[in-house]
Write a protein that holds these residues in place. Sequence first.
Motif, PDB file in Angstrom:
ATOM      1  N   SER A  89       0.536  -1.001   0.303  1.00  0.00           N
ATOM      2  CA  SER A  89      -0.186  -0.369   0.021  1.00  0.00           C
ATOM      3  C   SER A  89       1.158   0.871  -0.104  1.00  0.00           C
ATOM      4  O   SER A  89       0.407   1.928  -0.910  1.00  0.00           O
ATOM      5  CB  SER A  89      -0.587   0.046   1.060  1.00  0.00           C
ATOM      6  OG  SER A  89      -2.179  -1.029   0.877  1.00  0.00           O
ATOM      7  N   ARG A  90       2.099   1.178   0.550  1.00  0.00           N
ATOM      8  CA  ARG A  90       2.735   2.297   1.319  1.00  0.00           C
ATOM      9  C   ARG A  90       3.450   2.902  -0.504  1.00  0.00           C
ATOM     10  O   ARG A  90       3.455   4.453  -0.948  1.00  0.00           O
ATOM     11  CB  ARG A  90       4.030   1.960   1.912  1.00  0.00           C
ATOM     12  CG  ARG A  90       3.245   2.481   3.227  1.00  0.00           C
ATOM     13  CD  ARG A  90       4.828   2.326   4.330  1.00  0.00           C
ATOM     14  NE  ARG A  90       5.331   1.195   3.311  1.00  0.00           N
ATOM     15  CZ  ARG A  90       5.543  -0.208   3.941  1.00  0.00           C
ATOM     16  NH1 ARG A  90       4.332  -0.555   5.359  1.00  0.00           N
ATOM     17  NH2 ARG A  90       6.370  -1.346   4.150  1.00  0.00           N
ATOM     18  N   GLY A  91       3.410   2.523  -1.513  1.00  0.00           N
ATOM     19  CA  GLY A  91       3.959   2.806  -2.909  1.00  0.00           C
ATOM     20  C   GLY A  91       2.763   2.406  -4.009  1.00  0.00           C
ATOM     21  O   GLY A  91       3.328   2.601  -5.224  1.00  0.00           O
ATOM     22  N   ALA A  92       1.656   2.841  -3.132  1.00  0.00           N
ATOM     23  CA  ALA A  92       0.834   3.283  -5.013  1.00  0.00           C
ATOM     24  C   ALA A  92      -0.087   3.832  -5.292  1.00  0.00           C
ATOM     25  O   ALA A  92       0.371   3.979  -6.550  1.00  0.00           O
ATOM     26  CB  ALA A  92      -0.585   2.782  -3.756  1.00  0.00           C
ATOM     27  N   SER A  93       1.302   4.956  -4.984  1.00  0.00           N
ATOM     28  CA  SER A  93       1.343   6.120  -5.602  1.00  0.00           C
ATOM     29  C   SER A  93       2.001   6.381  -6.908  1.00  0.00           C
ATOM     30  O   SER A  93       2.108   7.485  -7.655  1.00  0.00           O
ATOM     31  CB  SER A  93       1.040   7.245  -4.948  1.00  0.00           C
ATOM     32  OG  SER A  93       2.070   7.293  -4.137  1.00  0.00           O
ATOM     33  N   PRO A 119      -8.670   3.344   2.923  1.00  0.00           N
ATOM     34  CA  PRO A 119     -10.212   2.604   2.587  1.00  0.00           C
ATOM     35  C   PRO A 119     -10.899   1.420   3.784  1.00  0.00           C
ATOM     36  O   PRO A 119      -9.789   1.153   4.284  1.00  0.00           O
ATOM     37  CB  PRO A 119     -10.408   2.023   0.811  1.00  0.00           C
ATOM     38  CG  PRO A 119      -8.661   1.240   1.008  1.00  0.00           C
ATOM     39  CD  PRO A 119      -8.532   2.676   1.477  1.00  0.00           C
ATOM     40  N   ALA A 120     -11.844   1.669   3.898  1.00  0.00           N
ATOM     41  CA  ALA A 120     -12.050   0.446   5.507  1.00  0.00           C
ATOM     42  C   ALA A 120     -12.299  -0.897   5.004  1.00  0.00           C
ATOM     43  O   ALA A 120     -11.918  -1.548   3.613  1.00  0.00           O
ATOM     44  CB  ALA A 120     -13.596   0.811   5.308  1.00  0.00           C
ATOM     45  N   PRO A 121     -10.930  -1.987   6.003  1.00  0.00           N
ATOM     46  CA  PRO A 121     -10.261  -3.045   5.947  1.00  0.00           C
ATOM     47  C   PRO A 121     -11.758  -3.085   6.059  1.00  0.00           C
ATOM     48  O   PRO A 121     -12.402  -3.998   6.424  1.00  0.00           O
ATOM     49  CB  PRO A 121      -9.402  -3.203   6.856  1.00  0.00           C
ATOM     50  CG  PRO A 121     -10.151  -2.281   7.903  1.00  0.00           C
ATOM     51  CD  PRO A 121     -11.009  -0.862   7.398  1.00  0.00           C
ATOM     52  N   VAL A 126      -6.929  -7.269   5.869  1.00  0.00           N
ATOM     53  CA  VAL A 126      -5.929  -6.867   4.145  1.00  0.00           C
ATOM     54  C   VAL A 126      -6.920  -5.745   3.945  1.00  0.00           C
ATOM     55  O   VAL A 126      -7.955  -5.359   3.143  1.00  0.00           O
ATOM     56  CB  VAL A 126      -5.875  -7.779   3.366  1.00  0.00           C
ATOM     57  CG1 VAL A 126      -4.699  -7.105   2.910  1.00  0.00           C
ATOM     58  CG2 VAL A 126      -5.503  -8.676   4.249  1.00  0.00           C
ATOM     59  N   HIS A 127      -6.734  -3.937   3.488  1.00  0.00           N
ATOM     60  CA  HIS A 127      -7.096  -3.468   2.183  1.00  0.00           C
ATOM     61  C   HIS A 127      -5.720  -2.479   1.455  1.00  0.00           C
ATOM     62  O   HIS A 127      -4.500  -2.628   2.032  1.00  0.00           O
ATOM     63  CB  HIS A 127      -7.318  -1.689   3.335  1.00  0.00           C
ATOM     64  CG  HIS A 127      -6.011  -1.634   4.521  1.00  0.00           C
ATOM     65  ND1 HIS A 127      -6.787  -1.445   4.970  1.00  0.00           N
ATOM     66  CD2 HIS A 127      -6.220  -0.353   4.674  1.00  0.00           C
ATOM     67  CE1 HIS A 127      -5.610  -0.706   5.835  1.00  0.00           C
ATOM     68  NE2 HIS A 127      -5.309   0.000   4.731  1.00  0.00           N
ATOM     69  N   PHE A 128      -6.090  -2.338   0.416  1.00  0.00           N
ATOM     70  CA  PHE A 128      -5.007  -2.211  -0.590  1.00  0.00           C
ATOM     71  C   PHE A 128      -5.815  -0.192  -0.864  1.00  0.00           C
ATOM     72  O   PHE A 128      -6.576   0.327  -0.744  1.00  0.00           O
ATOM     73  CB  PHE A 128      -5.223  -2.539  -1.603  1.00  0.00           C
ATOM     74  CG  PHE A 128      -4.207  -3.948  -1.865  1.00  0.00           C
ATOM     75  CD1 PHE A 128      -3.136  -4.128  -1.778  1.00  0.00           C
ATOM     76  CD2 PHE A 128      -5.154  -4.447  -0.827  1.00  0.00           C
ATOM     77  CE1 PHE A 128      -2.621  -5.406  -1.160  1.00  0.00           C
ATOM     78  CE2 PHE A 128      -4.301  -6.150  -1.317  1.00  0.00           C
ATOM     79  CZ  PHE A 128      -3.459  -6.544  -1.510  1.00  0.00           C
TER      80      PHE A 128
END
Length: 295
Positions: A89-93, A119-121, A126-128
């Motif tokens: 998730s940290r590198g999504a942008s 977004p809500a888990p 797990v959420h992305f």
Amino acid sequence: MLILLILKFVVVAFFLFMFWRRPSLNWGVGLLTVTSAVLLDTFLGTFNREEMLNQFGFFFYVISGLLVGGAAYWLFSLFQPLQLAGSASRGASEATTSASPTMSGSLVQAASPPLSANPAPNSDGVHFTPGTDETGTAFDRQMIYEEVRDRLSREDVLDLLFDLSIQDNEVMNVQQDMHQLIINMMALTEARGQTGQLALAVERILTPPAPEALPRLEKISLESPPTILRHYLLAHYDLEKLQKTAVTLGIDWEQLNVTSKKSRVRDLLHYLYRRNRIDELIDLMHANGTLGREA
């Protein structure tokens, strides 16, 4: 004493249920560790604890170390999926993709309106976060994850890995279950900037192209994407024809995966790509196609 015994039974029953529901190495180690700890504690409580400890001697510390190691391994395996999801998730942008913004389906959204960054888990914790490419196309990675998790089988996920040119050893290990495999795939595709390609590949798995929508045989060449070859073989070759093709190419048919036609096709292509022999398959396909038209 009875309450403690019931509590032990509940703990063992819980691990047994989780291992039955999601059989994997980590839950197997957890079940073995808890069961051994309960049996050891019950044994020591039944007889004279101090006398038994003296009888065990150094061996007792060995057993205790194994139990502590098993518990630590189980805890590490339990939280590993959350760590992988967080790193993904940290590198999504920063993800960059080559998928078309006009792709059909609900896995790709326009850049406006803006997507929520948190977004809500979901139920598995797990959420992305969404990812956006340079063209402004936003990819709902959480939705991609849920589509893969809820609608695709393990065979389908292996097809995804093939279509995205991901080697099995890049996302698989001996201790993982299906859930971890999906999370590892999401993390790797995000790190490689393949989120758009992943979304497109998922759409193709869910709605495979019709045989008439595939390129004509004469259009297939070495430059054709592996997924086109895979879909073409699935659409136009039955198991008998696949076996004859493998035998003609000098491949032992019995060495290929025997679980399904999809596995046979995928393993045949893997075998040829890894040995730089895919041109032989294409030449043979063209030759068979020409013979078929003349007949």
